[in-house]
Design an enzyme around this catalytic site. Structure first.
Site, PDB file in Angstrom:
ATOM      1  N   SER A 155       0.856  -1.184   0.000  1.00  0.00           N
ATOM      2  CA  SER A 155       0.000   0.000   0.000  1.00  0.00           C
ATOM      3  C   SER A 155       0.890   1.232   0.000  1.00  0.00           C
ATOM      4  O   SER A 155       2.090   1.151   0.316  1.00  0.00           O
ATOM      5  CB  SER A 155      -0.874  -0.021   1.264  1.00  0.00           C
ATOM      6  N   TYR A 168      -3.202  -0.595   9.966  1.00  0.00           N
ATOM      7  CA  TYR A 168      -3.104  -0.950   8.550  1.00  0.00           C
ATOM      8  C   TYR A 168      -1.730  -0.572   8.007  1.00  0.00           C
ATOM      9  O   TYR A 168      -1.058  -1.369   7.341  1.00  0.00           O
ATOM     10  CB  TYR A 168      -4.202  -0.227   7.777  1.00  0.00           C
TER      11      TYR A 168
END
Length: 265
Positions: A155, A168
């Site tokens: 990500s 996350y």
């Protein structure tokens, strides 16, 4: 004879040819995972979709089969070691080989760091990082004999902090470090391990995040030189490259597919 400008140079097409290869895509029944599965299938790979929803699995399996892919879908929770081992065993039994693993499964919960419970922290680390470790360990015995390609989906939060996604971001930063460690350890076995770092891609997950985060859409557009959000299909070509023979001398990288987001000051 000089090749036509409308034809690839000799050997170039083979660099992206996955004919005869078999790929497992975790979380492959929707969003980014399904787009990557479609891309790998279009390049010739047989596809094994791993997901927890039987309904979504069947829908994705039908979608790929109608496009001409050889595909099977398996119900698996890749945060569970026994499910990962079963996934690898059943895929190998069905196809006789496992050449590619795409660790795409994951999720997110957006809130301020102090608002997370310990249960949420563990859930997110397990879903995004432990799952990649477990699935990779499950296919390693097969790939150790024949070589293979492992593609981990990271990500932009693998690189940048995001105040609304601390667990996350921690998990996706871990994905990049896991990628580098495995690339270093397993090159001797002919296993190449790389990561793709999607930018802001329009998926069900990010659409929910955009609705919950004021001004996120405008901020992403302003920061992205390409001037738009990405689409799941934008990631397919990168996955085909990292899965194919054209990337045999590429390992341990984290490739942003982000419209220039990471390059913009």
């Amino acid at each position: 004879m000089t090749p036509s400008r409308h034809q690839p140079p000799p050997g170039l097409a083979a660099a992206f040819d996955l004919s005869g290869k078999v790929a497992i895509v975790t979380g492959g029944n929707g969003g980014i995972g399904l787009a990557i599965a479609r891309g790998l299938a279009a390049a010739g790979a047989g596809i094994v979709i791993a997901g927890r929803s039987d309904e979504k699995n069947r829908r994705a399996e039908r979608d790929l089969a109608e496009a001409g892919a050889t595909v099977m879908a398996l119900n698996a929770d890749v945060t569970r070691e026994e499910d990962c081992k079963r996934l690898a065993a059943e895929a190998f039994a069905a196809f006789g080989r496992i050449d590619i693993l795409v660790n795409n499964a994951g999720t997110n919960v957006r809130k301020q760091p102090e608002e997370y419970s310990l249960e949420e922290w563990h859930m997110l680390l397990d879903a995004n990082l432990t799952s990649a470790f477990l699935a990779t360990m499950a296919v390693f015995p097969m790939m150790k004999r024949t070589g293979g390609k492992i593609i981990n989906i990271g990500s932009m939060t693998s690189l940048f902090g995001a105040g609304f996604a601390a667990p996350y971001g921690a998990s996706k930063g871990g994905v990049v470090q896991l990628t580098k460690a495995l690339a270093s350890a397993w090159a001797q076995h002919g296993i190449r391990v790389n990561a793709i770092l999607p930018g802001w891609i329009e998926t069900d997950l990010t659409i929910r995040g955009r609705a919950a985060t004021p001004h996120l859409h405008d901020q992403v557009i302003a920061r992205t030189p390409a001037g738009r959000w990405g689409r799941p299909d934008d990631l397919a070509a990168a996955a085909v490259f990292l899965a194919g023979p054209g990337s045999d001398f590429v390992t341990g990288i984290a490739l942003p597919v982000d419209g220039g987001y990471a390059a913009q000051a």
